[in-house]
Design a protein around this motif. Structure first.
Motif, PDB file in Angstrom:
ATOM      1  N   GLY A  57      45.094 -33.902  29.255  1.00 41.22           N
ATOM      2  CA  GLY A  57      44.133 -34.029  28.147  1.00 41.22           C
ATOM      3  C   GLY A  57      43.533 -32.685  27.786  1.00 41.22           C
ATOM      4  O   GLY A  57      44.003 -31.638  28.253  1.00 41.22           O
ATOM      5  N   PRO A  58      42.496 -32.707  26.970  1.00 40.22           N
ATOM      6  CA  PRO A  58      41.928 -31.431  26.487  1.00 40.22           C
ATOM      7  C   PRO A  58      41.274 -30.566  27.571  1.00 40.22           C
ATOM      8  O   PRO A  58      41.202 -29.344  27.411  1.00 40.22           O
ATOM      9  CB  PRO A  58      40.880 -31.876  25.454  1.00 40.22           C
ATOM     10  N   VAL A  59      40.797 -31.187  28.657  1.00 41.05           N
ATOM     11  CA  VAL A  59      40.104 -30.392  29.687  1.00 41.05           C
ATOM     12  C   VAL A  59      41.111 -30.006  30.765  1.00 41.05           C
ATOM     13  O   VAL A  59      41.638 -30.861  31.466  1.00 41.05           O
ATOM     14  CB  VAL A  59      38.956 -31.203  30.338  1.00 41.05           C
ATOM     15  N   ASP A  60      41.379 -28.709  30.913  1.00 43.17           N
ATOM     16  CA  ASP A  60      42.394 -28.331  31.904  1.00 43.17           C
ATOM     17  C   ASP A  60      41.872 -27.379  32.971  1.00 43.17           C
ATOM     18  O   ASP A  60      42.636 -26.839  33.753  1.00 43.17           O
ATOM     19  CB  ASP A  60      43.638 -27.753  31.205  1.00 43.17           C
ATOM     20  N   GLU A  61      40.556 -27.184  32.988  1.00 44.08           N
ATOM     21  CA  GLU A  61      40.026 -26.266  34.001  1.00 44.08           C
ATOM     22  C   GLU A  61      38.589 -26.636  34.364  1.00 44.08           C
ATOM     23  O   GLU A  61      37.806 -27.041  33.503  1.00 44.08           O
ATOM     24  CB  GLU A  61      40.040 -24.829  33.447  1.00 44.08           C
ATOM     25  N   LEU A  62      38.264 -26.464  35.636  1.00 39.83           N
ATOM     26  CA  LEU A  62      36.878 -26.664  36.092  1.00 39.83           C
ATOM     27  C   LEU A  62      36.313 -25.312  36.510  1.00 39.83           C
ATOM     28  O   LEU A  62      36.988 -24.544  37.189  1.00 39.83           O
ATOM     29  CB  LEU A  62      36.839 -27.589  37.307  1.00 39.83           C
ATOM     30  N   ILE A  63      35.105 -25.035  36.102  1.00 33.74           N
ATOM     31  CA  ILE A  63      34.447 -23.801  36.565  1.00 33.74           C
ATOM     32  C   ILE A  63      33.144 -24.268  37.210  1.00 33.74           C
ATOM     33  O   ILE A  63      32.316 -24.887  36.551  1.00 33.74           O
ATOM     34  CB  ILE A  63      34.104 -22.866  35.382  1.00 33.74           C
ATOM     35  N   HIS A  64      33.005 -24.017  38.522  1.00 38.73           N
ATOM     36  CA  HIS A  64      31.775 -24.537  39.124  1.00 38.73           C
ATOM     37  C   HIS A  64      30.835 -23.433  39.581  1.00 38.73           C
ATOM     38  O   HIS A  64      31.244 -22.316  39.897  1.00 38.73           O
ATOM     39  CB  HIS A  64      32.070 -25.535  40.244  1.00 38.73           C
ATOM     40  N   PHE A  65      29.560 -23.793  39.555  1.00 42.02           N
ATOM     41  CA  PHE A  65      28.510 -22.832  39.908  1.00 42.02           C
ATOM     42  C   PHE A  65      27.523 -23.469  40.876  1.00 42.02           C
ATOM     43  O   PHE A  65      27.284 -24.675  40.827  1.00 42.02           O
ATOM     44  CB  PHE A  65      27.733 -22.398  38.660  1.00 42.02           C
ATOM     45  N   ASP A  66      26.949 -22.617  41.717  1.00 46.60           N
ATOM     46  CA  ASP A  66      25.852 -23.032  42.576  1.00 46.60           C
ATOM     47  C   ASP A  66      24.548 -22.827  41.791  1.00 46.60           C
ATOM     48  O   ASP A  66      24.116 -21.691  41.578  1.00 46.60           O
ATOM     49  CB  ASP A  66      25.853 -22.174  43.853  1.00 46.60           C
ATOM     50  N   LEU A  67      23.994 -23.937  41.347  1.00 45.84           N
ATOM     51  CA  LEU A  67      22.750 -23.879  40.578  1.00 45.84           C
ATOM     52  C   LEU A  67      21.679 -24.716  41.270  1.00 45.84           C
ATOM     53  O   LEU A  67      20.838 -25.350  40.640  1.00 45.84           O
ATOM     54  CB  LEU A  67      22.999 -24.423  39.154  1.00 45.84           C
ATOM     55  N   ARG A  68      21.754 -24.711  42.605  1.00 45.86           N
ATOM     56  CA  ARG A  68      20.931 -25.651  43.363  1.00 45.86           C
ATOM     57  C   ARG A  68      19.435 -25.558  43.088  1.00 45.86           C
ATOM     58  O   ARG A  68      18.740 -26.570  43.062  1.00 45.86           O
ATOM     59  CB  ARG A  68      21.174 -25.470  44.857  1.00 45.86           C
ATOM     60  N   GLN A  69      18.951 -24.350  42.885  1.00 44.59           N
ATOM     61  CA  GLN A  69      17.507 -24.214  42.647  1.00 44.59           C
ATOM     62  C   GLN A  69      17.074 -24.996  41.409  1.00 44.59           C
ATOM     63  O   GLN A  69      16.055 -25.670  41.401  1.00 44.59           O
ATOM     64  CB  GLN A  69      17.131 -22.730  42.501  1.00 44.59           C
ATOM     65  N   SER A  70      17.859 -24.914  40.371  1.00 44.08           N
ATOM     66  CA  SER A  70      17.550 -25.646  39.142  1.00 44.08           C
ATOM     67  C   SER A  70      17.874 -27.137  39.288  1.00 44.08           C
ATOM     68  O   SER A  70      17.110 -28.006  38.837  1.00 44.08           O
ATOM     69  CB  SER A  70      18.352 -25.039  37.988  1.00 44.08           C
ATOM     70  N   MET A  71      18.976 -27.422  39.951  1.00 46.25           N
ATOM     71  CA  MET A  71      19.396 -28.813  40.133  1.00 46.25           C
ATOM     72  C   MET A  71      18.317 -29.631  40.852  1.00 46.25           C
ATOM     73  O   MET A  71      18.145 -30.815  40.584  1.00 46.25           O
ATOM     74  CB  MET A  71      20.698 -28.870  40.944  1.00 46.25           C
ATOM     75  N   ARG A  72      17.621 -28.991  41.776  1.00 48.41           N
ATOM     76  CA  ARG A  72      16.593 -29.727  42.526  1.00 48.41           C
ATOM     77  C   ARG A  72      15.413 -30.150  41.644  1.00 48.41           C
ATOM     78  O   ARG A  72      14.569 -30.934  42.044  1.00 48.41           O
ATOM     79  CB  ARG A  72      16.098 -28.879  43.710  1.00 48.41           C
ATOM     80  N   ASN A  73      15.372 -29.633  40.442  1.00 49.52           N
ATOM     81  CA  ASN A  73      14.377 -30.080  39.472  1.00 49.52           C
ATOM     82  C   ASN A  73      15.035 -30.867  38.338  1.00 49.52           C
ATOM     83  O   ASN A  73      14.423 -31.103  37.299  1.00 49.52           O
ATOM     84  CB  ASN A  73      13.620 -28.881  38.889  1.00 49.52           C
ATOM     85  N   GLY A  74      16.310 -31.233  38.542  1.00 56.17           N
ATOM     86  CA  GLY A  74      16.994 -32.042  37.535  1.00 56.17           C
ATOM     87  C   GLY A  74      17.594 -31.233  36.403  1.00 56.17           C
ATOM     88  O   GLY A  74      17.769 -31.748  35.290  1.00 56.17           O
ATOM     89  N   GLY A  75      17.931 -29.970  36.659  1.00 57.94           N
ATOM     90  CA  GLY A  75      18.490 -29.125  35.597  1.00 57.94           C
ATOM     91  C   GLY A  75      19.877 -28.603  35.942  1.00 57.94           C
ATOM     92  O   GLY A  75      20.022 -27.724  36.789  1.00 57.94           O
ATOM     93  N   GLY A  76      20.902 -29.139  35.338  1.00 56.80           N
ATOM     94  CA  GLY A  76      22.280 -28.696  35.577  1.00 56.80           C
ATOM     95  C   GLY A  76      22.731 -27.642  34.582  1.00 56.80           C
ATOM     96  O   GLY A  76      21.912 -27.107  33.811  1.00 56.80           O
TER      97      GLY A  76
END
Ligand SMILES: N=C(N)NCCC[C@H](NC(=O)CCC(=O)O)C(=O)O
Length: 447
Positions: free
Chosen positions: A350-369
């Motif tokens: 399908g149209p999505v052929d790559e994943l790029i992941h990041f460690d954003l844990r500080q923001s994620m812990r406040n609900g921000g991805g």
């Protein structure tokens, strides 16, 4: 049709980033209340994402943080005397309000404004409306600086119109681009603007959540479409599914994301899935584009896993070769159902052929991805030349900002630290220096 690129304006995390549990309805914010934060790490995690995406050729810019603490708010509710007096008394008598005044929540720039690119608007200018964010005290004054910042970045009125936030009352609850998606064959061509809302102020029979607040109203979305001069044949309004709001989907970008002609969404995202798809298909037919819907079933990824992993709070970015990459938080790799689903997604052809992941844990812990942290602004070449250039991410700006963070940011902040008058001084020194770095001398009203 003019060629255009989509800039992502990522919020630079401010030096007072902390966990105060201020967002009822946002599960992560509530469950990390009063734990210690690391503002330095938070800012560096955000900058690493910006640098990496810029290095891959995506148009990337930075949105500066806002002045904290918000003394204007504290003084308006009766705390007087010197700044140190205000802080000491607020800490004693109203520590939660002090935390509101200190919140670094402007980092989530998906909530800064709603943006309509010039190809969609009646006057051929790019339109911005700052979001009033009036559902939460700690976010309810962000729009003042957001409007000021947007006017500084997009000052040329031949190309840009920056509207003030809607009236700050619950009838017009507005959370900006987190509840807005644009579909189009290309960033420069005419598109379809898709607004989602959680409640209708003047129709009590309309769907609404029972447990958690609906932050966006239909009336607000309609007002923005009017202000931006959108064509009704290319505008779609849709109700979120109130049941998922009650499971922690406080913004639609927690359960769906769109880009180009692709809608990536959870089957439970909308109140009436079939009607939403039909309306989008019909509107897209007006710009000769077919909708490509990627639907994720509950059986494959339950809503709870989508909320905790932030699968849909991803950035769906078009790469130079026309295929798409999904920018996801590390939490997606750690959730078995989500990780398995993502493997299949990229292998599906399908149209999505790559994943790029990041460690954003500080923001994620406040609900921000990843998607919360960025505001999308599609600009033609002429418009991108007309915007302020000092915020465009480059290796040099990255290095300067990393050094700036190293100079001013603490690596540990807990609730009692908000009483320390030194923290307020550090925050204002940092911002003064930042406005110089970004070439925006009048950015803050630091008087
Ligand atoms: N989904 C998008 N686009 N944005 C995420 C915003 C997270 C933000 N969290 C907070 O404001 C938490 C602050 C605290 O609890 O300290 C909010 O709930 O508004």
């Amino acid at each position: 049709m003019m060629s255009a690129r989509e800039f992502n304006f990522d919020g630079l995390v401010g030096p007072s980033h902390n966990y105060a549990g201020l967002s009822f309805g946002n599960v992560a914010s509530f469950s990390n209340v009063k734990s210690a934060s690391n503002p330095r790490e938070a800012a560096l995690q955000g900058l690493a994402k910006m640098r990496e995406l810029a290095a891959r050729g995506f148009a990337q810019a930075v949105m500066p943080p806002q002045a904290r603490p918000n003394f204007r708010l504290l003084r308006r509710i009766g705390f007087t005397g010197t700044d140190a007096d205000v802080l000491a008394r607020a800490y004693r008598e109203a520590p939660v309000i002090l935390a509101c005044a200190y919140s670094a929540s402007p980092m989530w720039t998906a909530n800064a404004a709603t943006v309509s690119p010039s190809a969609d608007t009646f006057d051929g200018r790019a339109h911005f409306t700052a979001a009033n964010l009036n559902n939460k005290l700690h976010r309810s004054e962000e729009h003042l600086q957001s409007t000021r910042t947007l006017r500084a970045l997009f000052a040329d009125e031949r190309h840009f119109a920056v509207h003030e936030a809607l009236p700050p009352t619950s009838a017009f609850g507005d959370e900006g681009a987190a509840n807005h998606t644009r579909f189009s064959a290309t960033h420069g061509g005419k598109g379809v603007e898709f607004f989602t809302y959680g409640r209708v102020e003047f129709d009590p029979s309309a769907p609404a959540p029972k447990k958690y607040p609906a932050r966006q109203t239909l009336e607000a979305s309609q007002a923005i479409a009017r202000l931006h001069g959108l064509d009704s044949a290319r505008t779609v309004f849709a109700s979120q599914n109130p049941d998922v709001i009650d499971q922690g989907v406080f913004h639609n970008d927690v359960i769906a994301v769109g880009n180009g002609n692709v809608l990536f969404y959870h089957e439970q995202a909308f109140h009436d899935e079939g009607a939403v798809l039909n309306a989008l298909r019909n509107a897209l037919a007006n710009v000769e584009t077919d909708l490509s819907a990627i639907r994720v079933a509950t059986q494959v990824v339950p809503v709870g896993d989508a909320v905790s992993s932030y699968l849909f709070n991803s950035q769906l970015l078009t790469k130079p070769d026309g295929t798409m990459a999904l920018v996801i938080p590390q939490e997606c790799q750690e959730n078995r159902a989500v990780a398995r689903y993502l493997e299949e997604l990229v292998a599906s052809g399908g149209p999505v052929d790559e994943l790029i992941h990041f460690d954003l844990r500080q923001s994620m812990r406040n609900g921000g991805g990843p998607a919360c942290l960025r505001l999308r602004v599609a600009l033609t070449e002429a418009e991108s030349a007309a915007m302020h250039q000092g915020v465009i991410m480059s290796d040099a700006l990255y290095d300067t900002l990393v050094a700036w963070v190293g100079k001013y940011y603490r690596d540990h902040l807990e609730p009692k630290d908000l009483a320390d008058p030194q923290l307020a001084l550090e925050c204002s020194a940092a911002l003064e220096d930042l406005s110089r770095i970004l070439g925006l001398p009048g950015l803050y009203d630091l008087t």
